[in-house]
Scaffold this active site. Structure first.
Site, short mmCIF file in Angstrom:
data_model
loop_
_atom_site.label_atom_id
_atom_site.label_comp_id
_atom_site.label_asym_id
_atom_site.label_seq_id
_atom_site.Cartn_x
_atom_site.Cartn_y
_atom_site.Cartn_z
N SER A 21 68.93 28.42 55.29
CA SER A 21 69.97 29.61 56.29
C SER A 21 69.82 28.83 57.43
CB SER A 21 69.88 30.85 56.09
OG SER A 21 69.78 31.14 54.84
N TYR A 50 57.95 28.35 48.56
CA TYR A 50 59.52 28.71 48.48
C TYR A 50 59.38 28.50 46.70
CZ TYR A 50 64.46 28.45 49.58
OH TYR A 50 65.66 28.51 49.88
N LYS A 55 58.62 33.21 48.03
CA LYS A 55 60.62 33.69 47.76
C LYS A 55 60.88 32.45 46.64
CE LYS A 55 64.03 32.55 49.90
NZ LYS A 55 65.36 32.05 50.97
N ILE A 75 64.03 37.85 50.65
CA ILE A 75 64.54 37.38 51.41
C ILE A 75 66.18 36.60 51.59
CG2 ILE A 75 64.78 35.17 52.63
CD1 ILE A 75 61.22 35.19 52.04
#
Length: 305
Positions: free
Chosen positions: A50, A141, A169, A211
Site C-alpha cells: 500500500s 507476509y 500477515k 492490516i
C-alpha cells in the site's frame, strides 16, 4: 521501544506514501500520521504494498520512517511501526536489514521472495537467515497471488518457533488454510489478516487483528467491528461490517493503492492522488463510483469520510 509480539494485534494501517510531482509529499505524510495517531489504530506498516515501497529508494525509505516516527512523537502516543521489505535474493535482503538496523522502527514485515518460486525448504532457510540476522523482529507476509509462492502451514509452524519471528500477515486467500493455522499456531504467534474483504470472517475465525488498506477510510468503524466481536456482540459487529464491506470492494476495484489515494485526495488528507509507475491513477469510471460513494457516506453521516 515496545515488544512487537505483544503489540501485534488489533487494527494496523498499511500507510500510503503520498507523492507530489514525483517526490515524497512530506506535508501530506505528516497530516496522515496526525490523523491516524489520534484514532483507534494500533500500529503502522510503512512502505509495504500500500505504501508503494518497491518504488522507493533507500534514502526515501529512511526519510519516510524518520518523518513518521517524529510525527508520532509529537502526538504524545507511542505507536509501533513495521517497515515493509521485499526482495528476491537472500543476500540482498540481508544487506537491506543492515542498512535499516538503526532506524527507529519496531519490526519488519517481509514478504516471500517473488518471481523465483523457491521450495518450502528454500523459504524456511531464507526466512531463518533473515530472522537470525535482523536487529528487529520479523512479521512474515504470505501473499502467494503476488509472490507466486505460498508459505504452507507446515513451513509457517516451523518458522513460528524462531524467537525473532513474531507473527504473520495472512493473505493466503484460502480460508481453510488460515483456520488450520489459527488452530495449530504456537502460543504468542500473532496472525493478522491482510484481506480487507475477509476482515469479519478472519476475526470470527480467531485472527488477532488485521492490516487493512481500507481502514484509511472509516477507521473508527473498522476498529469497532473487532471491539464488538471481542465483547460478544456479534449482531452489532456484523451490522458494522456490512456498512463498510462494499467500501473494501471499491478500494480494490483497480490496483491498490490508487483508489484509496483518490479517496484521500478528494477528502483532503493528501494533496494529490499521485502514484508511481507502473501504478497509474484510477480511471474515470471508478473515480465516478468513488465520488458517488463519498457523497452517499457524507449524506448518511457527515463524519463518515
Amino acid at each position: 521501544m515496545t515488544d512487537l509480539r505483544s503489540q501485534l494485534q488489533g487494527l494496523w494501517l498499511p500507510l500510503v506514501t503520498p507523492f507530489r510531482d514525483g517526490e515524497l509529499d512530506e506535508t501530506s505524510l505528516r497530516r496522515l500520521v496526525r490523523r491516524y495517531a489520534d484514532g483507534p489504530v494500533d500500529g503502522l506498516i510503512l512502505a509495504a504494498t500500500s505504501g508503494e515501497g518497491m518504488t522507493l529508494g533507500i534514502a526515501e525509505l529512511e526519510r519516510v520512517v524518520a518523518l513518521v516516527r517524529a510525527e508520532i512523537g509529537e502526538s504524545g502516543r507511542y505507536l509501533p511501526i513495521c517497515l515493509g521489505l521485499s526482495g528476491a535474493g537472500t543476500r540482498q535482503m540481508l544487506d537491506t536489514l543492515d542498512e535499516t538496523a538503526a532506524w527507529p522502527i519496531d519490526g519488519y514485515l517481509i514478504a516471500s521472495p517473488y518471481y523465483l518460486r523457491p521450495s518450502q525448504r528454500g523459504l524456511r532457510q531464507h526466512f531463518s537467515a533473515l530472522a537470525d540476522h535482523a536487529s528487529w523482529p520479523i512479521v512474515l507476509y504470505n501473499i502467494p497471488y503476488r509472490t507466486a509462492v505460498n508459505l504452507t502451514n507446515e513451513t509457517l509452524l516451523e518458522l513460528a518457533r524462531h524467537p525473532n519471528i513474531v507473527g504473520l500477515k495472512d493473505c493466503c486467500a484460502d480460508r481453510a488454510q488460515s483456520i488450520d493455522l489459527l488452530r495449530r499456531r504456537p502460543a504468542g504467534f500473532r496472525v493478522l489478516t491482510g484481506e480487507d474483504a475477509q476482515y469479519y470472517e478472519a476475526l470470527s475465525d480467531g485472527a488477532d487483528g488485521a492490516i487493512l488498506l481500507s481502514a484509511h477510510i472509516e477507521t473508527e468503524t473498522f476498529a469497532s467491528v473487532r471491539t464488538l466481536l471481542r465483547e460478544g456482540n456479534r449482531d452489532a459487529a456484523l451490522a458494522r461490517w456490512e456498512s463498510i464491506a462494499e467500501l473494501t470492494r471499491l478500494l480494490f476495484a483497480e490496483p491498490s493503492p490508487a483508489p484509496a489515494k483518490y479517496w484521500l485526495a478528494r477528502t483532503g488528507l493528501i494533496e494529490r492522488a499521485e502514484v508511481r509507475l507502473p501504478m497509474v491513477e484510477v480511471g474515470a469510471e471508478l473515480a465516478a463510483q468513488l465520488d458517488a460513494e463519498m457523497a452517499r457516506r457524507r449524506e448518511a453521516s457527515p463524519q463518515a469520510a
